[in-house]
Design an enzyme around this catalytic site. Structure first.
Site, PDB file in Angstrom:
ATOM      1  CG  ASP A  10      -1.914   1.171   1.181  1.00  0.00           C
ATOM      2  OD1 ASP A  10      -2.813   1.138   0.326  1.00  0.00           O
ATOM      3  OD2 ASP A  10      -1.791   2.106   1.990  1.00  0.00           O
ATOM      4  CB  SER A  11       0.378   4.659  -1.229  1.00  0.00           C
ATOM      5  OG  SER A  11      -0.903   4.891  -0.671  1.00  0.00           O
ATOM      6  CE1 TYR A  42       2.903   5.927  -3.579  1.00  0.00           C
ATOM      7  CE2 TYR A  42       1.974   4.082  -4.786  1.00  0.00           C
ATOM      8  CZ  TYR A  42       3.032   4.660  -4.122  1.00  0.00           C
ATOM      9  OH  TYR A  42       4.223   3.989  -4.017  1.00  0.00           O
ATOM     10  N   GLY A  43      -2.994   9.128  -4.131  1.00  0.00           N
ATOM     11  CA  GLY A  43      -4.298   9.436  -4.717  1.00  0.00           C
ATOM     12  C   GLY A  43      -4.331  10.597  -5.686  1.00  0.00           C
ATOM     13  CB  CYS A  73      -2.989   0.676  -2.603  1.00  0.00           C
ATOM     14  SG  CYS A  73      -2.944   2.423  -3.088  1.00  0.00           S
ATOM     15  CG  ASN A  74      -9.477   0.971  -3.439  1.00  0.00           C
ATOM     16  OD1 ASN A  74     -10.335   0.380  -4.078  1.00  0.00           O
ATOM     17  ND2 ASN A  74      -9.324   0.794  -2.141  1.00  0.00           N
ATOM     18  CB  THR A  75      -4.457   5.110  -5.678  1.00  0.00           C
ATOM     19  OG1 THR A  75      -5.417   5.879  -4.938  1.00  0.00           O
ATOM     20  CG2 THR A  75      -3.816   5.993  -6.726  1.00  0.00           C
ATOM     21  CD  GLU A 158      -1.898   8.496   5.657  1.00  0.00           C
ATOM     22  OE1 GLU A 158      -0.964   9.301   5.579  1.00  0.00           O
ATOM     23  OE2 GLU A 158      -1.889   7.361   5.141  1.00  0.00           O
ATOM     24  CB  CYS A 192     -10.050   4.901  -0.004  1.00  0.00           C
ATOM     25  SG  CYS A 192      -8.481   5.387   0.769  1.00  0.00           S
ATOM     26  CB  THR A 193      -7.424   0.249   2.209  1.00  0.00           C
ATOM     27  OG1 THR A 193      -6.286   1.011   1.780  1.00  0.00           O
ATOM     28  CG2 THR A 193      -7.784  -0.787   1.157  1.00  0.00           C
ATOM     29  CG  HIS A 194      -6.275   5.698   4.388  1.00  0.00           C
ATOM     30  ND1 HIS A 194      -5.555   5.139   3.355  1.00  0.00           N
ATOM     31  CD2 HIS A 194      -5.365   6.318   5.183  1.00  0.00           C
ATOM     32  CE1 HIS A 194      -4.278   5.421   3.518  1.00  0.00           C
ATOM     33  NE2 HIS A 194      -4.140   6.127   4.618  1.00  0.00           N
TER      34      HIS A 194
END
Length: 274
Positions: A10-11, A42-43, A73-75, A158, A192-194
């Protein structure tokens, strides 16, 4: 036959919400997590930059003995996965595979909706790529897909603001924008995994009739199915129940934040990719 851990990339930290569910469902395997925190997020980056960064991280995980890597990571899944699968993997020796998080979600989401109207909440990069509408249409052409980019949500998570009163404004704002696109949306994907860390806030502003889907369980189930269908890849995955965590940025900062996403204390190692 050289066995190695399953790589998870993941980023930053979000992929740990996926790894958490993968470990819960498949605890016997070894996992090597890499967060490219030094270059996150990365988004908002270009397709070319995301592809370049993602390929560097994939190659590093391959060099550490991984034969199977999940882009959690979706991006990265939206902007880099197809190029890596089509252009880079064929040039590599051995059985090497890279999987993403968008297709597993697309394969099942149409079965979750009664109204055939789905909402996607994601980063600007994921939404701009059109990956979710494209993939969902392959499996469920009758389903309408409505997207909403939420550029403030990752910074909120974050910066430990995901449970603050200030987060309510941005959560409510984007949910209203999404639901205004179709009053019939009855299923929403956290693309998004966040975003699972914001799930409590999101549910507060959603009708109980609307399903909210996180990707961790979906990806874990899909990985289990993939390993069952591909014994030649499964045989390359070591099984000692070990988990290792790598970051391209500060170990102290990574360990502090990662434990929230993973749900338990994390000990990390720093690496340099360049």
């Amino acid at each position: 036959m050289q066995q190695g851990p399953i790589g998870v990339f993941d980023s930053g930290y979000g992929g740990l919400t996926v790894l958490k569910e993968v470990v819960r469902q498949l605890p016997d395997y070894d996992y090597l997590y890499l967060g490219d925190n030094a270059r996150a997020p990365y988004g908002t980056r270009s397709f070319e930059t995301v592809y370049h960064y993602t390929l560097e991280c994939v190659n590093y995980l391959f060099s550490q003995g991984c034969s199977l890597i999940i882009l959690a990571c979706n991006t990265a899944s939206a902007k880099a996965l197809r190029s890596i699968q089509q252009n880079d993997l064929p040039k590599m020796t051995g059985n090497k595979r890279v999987l993403g998080v968008i297709r597993p979600t697309a394969e099942i989401v149409g079965n979750m909706t009664r109204s055939k109207q789905i909402g996607i909440l994601g980063t600007a990069g994921t939404v701009a790529s059109g990956s979710y509408p494209i993939e969902i249409q392959k499996y469920f052409p009758q389903v309408g897909v409505h997207q909403e980019a939420c550029p403030m949500w990752v910074p909120l998570v974050e910066n430990d603001e995901y449970d603050s009163p200030g987060a309510d404004y941005f959560v409510k704002q984007h949910l209203e924008r999404l639901l205004n696109k179709s009053s019939e949306i009855d299923t929403i994907v956290l693309g998004c995994t966040h975003y699972p860390l914001l799930a409590g806030k999101i549910l507060k502003y959603l009708s109980p009739d609307i399903k909210l889907l996180s990707q961790g369980e979906i990806v874990a189930h899909s990985l289990s199915d993939y390993l069952n269908r591909h014994p030649e890849i499964e045989a390359l995955c070591s099984r000692h129940g070990q988990r290792h965590f790598l970051t391209t940025d500060s170990i102290e900062v990574f360990e502090k934040h990662a434990s929230r996403f993973f749900g338990k204390p994390v000990r990390a190692e720093h690496i340099d990719l360049v």
